[in-house]
Design a protein around this motif. Structure first.
Motif, PDB file in Angstrom:
ATOM      1  N   CYS A  82       0.027   4.259  -2.528  1.00  0.00           N
ATOM      2  CA  CYS A  82      -0.861   5.292  -1.972  1.00  0.00           C
ATOM      3  C   CYS A  82      -0.011   6.417  -1.384  1.00  0.00           C
ATOM      4  CB  CYS A  82      -1.729   4.737  -0.841  1.00  0.00           C
ATOM      5  SG  CYS A  82      -2.744   3.335  -1.273  1.00  0.00           S
TER       6      CYS A  82
ATOM      7  N   VAL B 124      -6.418   5.415   7.110  1.00  0.00           N
ATOM      8  CA  VAL B 124      -6.608   3.995   7.404  1.00  0.00           C
ATOM      9  C   VAL B 124      -7.382   3.893   8.716  1.00  0.00           C
ATOM     10  CG1 VAL B 124      -5.458   1.804   7.950  1.00  0.00           C
ATOM     11  CG2 VAL B 124      -4.470   3.362   6.239  1.00  0.00           C
TER      12      VAL B 124
ATOM     13  N   ARG C 110      -2.943   8.928   3.163  1.00  0.00           N
ATOM     14  CA  ARG C 110      -4.162   8.124   2.963  1.00  0.00           C
ATOM     15  C   ARG C 110      -4.719   7.667   4.322  1.00  0.00           C
ATOM     16  NH1 ARG C 110      -6.300   5.088  -1.605  1.00  0.00           N
ATOM     17  NH2 ARG C 110      -4.825   6.396  -2.717  1.00  0.00           N
TER      18      ARG C 110
ATOM     19  N   VAL D 109      -8.918   0.746   4.407  1.00  0.00           N
ATOM     20  CA  VAL D 109      -8.016   1.717   3.784  1.00  0.00           C
ATOM     21  C   VAL D 109      -8.863   2.593   2.880  1.00  0.00           C
ATOM     22  CG1 VAL D 109      -5.974   2.002   2.328  1.00  0.00           C
ATOM     23  CG2 VAL D 109      -6.170  -0.008   3.821  1.00  0.00           C
TER      24      VAL D 109
ATOM     25  N   LEU E  64       0.830  -1.204   0.000  1.00  0.00           N
ATOM     26  CA  LEU E  64       0.000   0.000   0.000  1.00  0.00           C
ATOM     27  C   LEU E  64       0.865   1.254   0.000  1.00  0.00           C
ATOM     28  CD1 LEU E  64      -2.705  -1.226   2.525  1.00  0.00           C
ATOM     29  CD2 LEU E  64      -3.035  -0.821   0.075  1.00  0.00           C
TER      30      LEU E  64
ATOM     31  N   HIS F  58      -8.363   5.776  13.655  1.00  0.00           N
ATOM     32  CA  HIS F  58      -7.956   6.000  12.270  1.00  0.00           C
ATOM     33  C   HIS F  58      -6.719   6.882  12.278  1.00  0.00           C
ATOM     34  CE1 HIS F  58     -10.835   9.410  12.991  1.00  0.00           C
ATOM     35  NE2 HIS F  58      -9.849  10.083  12.430  1.00  0.00           N
TER      36      HIS F  58
ATOM     37  N   LEU G 182      -1.828   6.484   6.613  1.00  0.00           N
ATOM     38  CA  LEU G 182      -1.085   5.275   6.254  1.00  0.00           C
ATOM     39  C   LEU G 182       0.364   5.328   6.745  1.00  0.00           C
ATOM     40  CD1 LEU G 182      -0.813   2.597   4.696  1.00  0.00           C
ATOM     41  CD2 LEU G 182      -0.481   3.947   2.599  1.00  0.00           C
TER      42      LEU G 182
END
Lengths: 245, 245
Positions: B186, B192, B190, B226, B182, B207, B210
């Protein structure tokens, strides 16, 4: 003014036996229930509750209404069909919340439900037994080119596809266009399941090879599941083996 | 001998308030309940029912047992966590049914439930508000190369990703490998979401970008979501706008 809240609740696919006790409890405690008319009609009426029906194109205004009610100390439930987090009202609530910092402090909860693809899969057999994706075929909120690109990549990834909103009066050609894309990238014998009005008296369920699927086999109440390369039949069911290929 | 049936039923993520009335009714009518021990433990015991616990690696044998019971005229329920059609027992039942034509004539029903990603999404906000996919990170049943290819194609399609079984004692490195893939595809910011033991007393929800996700943040009870390029935060929630980008 205190004690208000907003629940965004999923009623499941149609049968009251698929409404979770959690959602039933929220409806029990609510002072106000909001929703698209046909979904709101599934909530039993009570003299001491207010019901606010709105059109299915008025999602943002319905979301604002729910947040305003919570802010005013009311206990509001916005009902969605299926699960509120999947192509439904939960995202609309968070979208309008961005514009008003006070709303971000409210007691807002999403109550999950059985989304259409799970209900459709259960009636078809077990087509979602391996990796899969959910794609909304409505191009109201995204260009068709994005939908087409996603269909192609999902087939390349050999994901099972759950297709929401395949066709409506306003978009009669959507499913035909999706079928054309799928026929370019999948073998003709690929299994396709069509599940209409699942868990309602109007339910109809069938599966057939992609080559035999016609655009008019789906309407706005149909959930379409396109198998991956390994999806197969057993008896009257289709399923995707856990190994997936 | 007549009147036997097999239901493959989803118990939802953990809370009894998320078990549908349909599943409760099947359990009420059952003579036999089968399942992986920890899931079976969620079913209230009754003196007139038989309970058959088995290990989570014995899915095919459990499926055969359920079909044999139905064939013998018993009313059997195989319980799964979440939804039985998503990486769970329904596909195993249809797999073993292939070997025995008589089983294909039995009354077998799949009863849907709230699968982990819907419960996780509800607690995180609305990250599945736009097109998404569900990928099982366990490589027990498929090679890692297939998983990696699917992750890459799903990111290219800008789908939100729900990752099931990110990590277990037998596969401690799975989530680390997925994160490495990922991170190649990405941007570091980003979003997650990590949702562990959702709707249980052990629930934990968070959350983060990333770039800050560590492999040990997920275990076998964690569902990872994600976001796509458009997933964003509002207040204490993450959501993916309905336009999706």
């Amino acid at each position: 003014m205190s004690g208000g809240w907003l629940c965004v609740a999923g009623l499941g696919p149609g049968d009251a036996a698929l409404v979770t006790p959690q959602v039933q409890q929220a409806l029990q405690e609510a002072t106000d229930v909001l929703g698209y008319g046909p979904y709101l009609a599934r909530v039993p009426r009570r003299a001491d509750q207010a019901y606010h029906a709105s059109d299915n194109r008025e999602e943002l205004e319905r979301a604002r209404h729910g947040l305003r009610l919570a802010q005013a100390g009311r206990r509001a439930v916005i009902v969605s069909s299926g699960d509120p987090g999947v192509f439904a009202m939960a995202a609309a609530v968070f979208e309008v919340m961005e514009s008003e910092p006070a709303w971000q402090q409210l007691d807002v909860r999403v109550l999950p439900g059985v989304t259409a693809m799970l209900a459709a899969a259960a009636r078809l057999g077990a087509p979602l037994g391996h990796d899969f994706c959910a794609i909304n075929l409505s191009d109201n909120l995204k260009p068709w080119s994005v939908i087409e690109r996603r269909l192609v990549l999902a087939v390349q990834a050999d994901l099972v596809l759950a297709l929401y909103n395949p066709r409506s009066r306003g978009r009669p050609e959507g499913f035909a266009r999706a079928l054309a894309v799928l026929r370019q990238h999948c073998e003709p014998q690929r299994w396709v399941g069509l599940a209409r009005a699942v868990f309602t008296p109007q339910e109809s369920i069938r599966h057939l090879p992609l080559a035999h699927v016609q655009p008019d086999m789906a309407d706005m109440r149909t959930l379409v599941i396109v198998g991956n390369r390994a999806t197969r039949t057993v008896g009257r069911y289709i399923y995707t083996p856990r190994r997936g290929g």
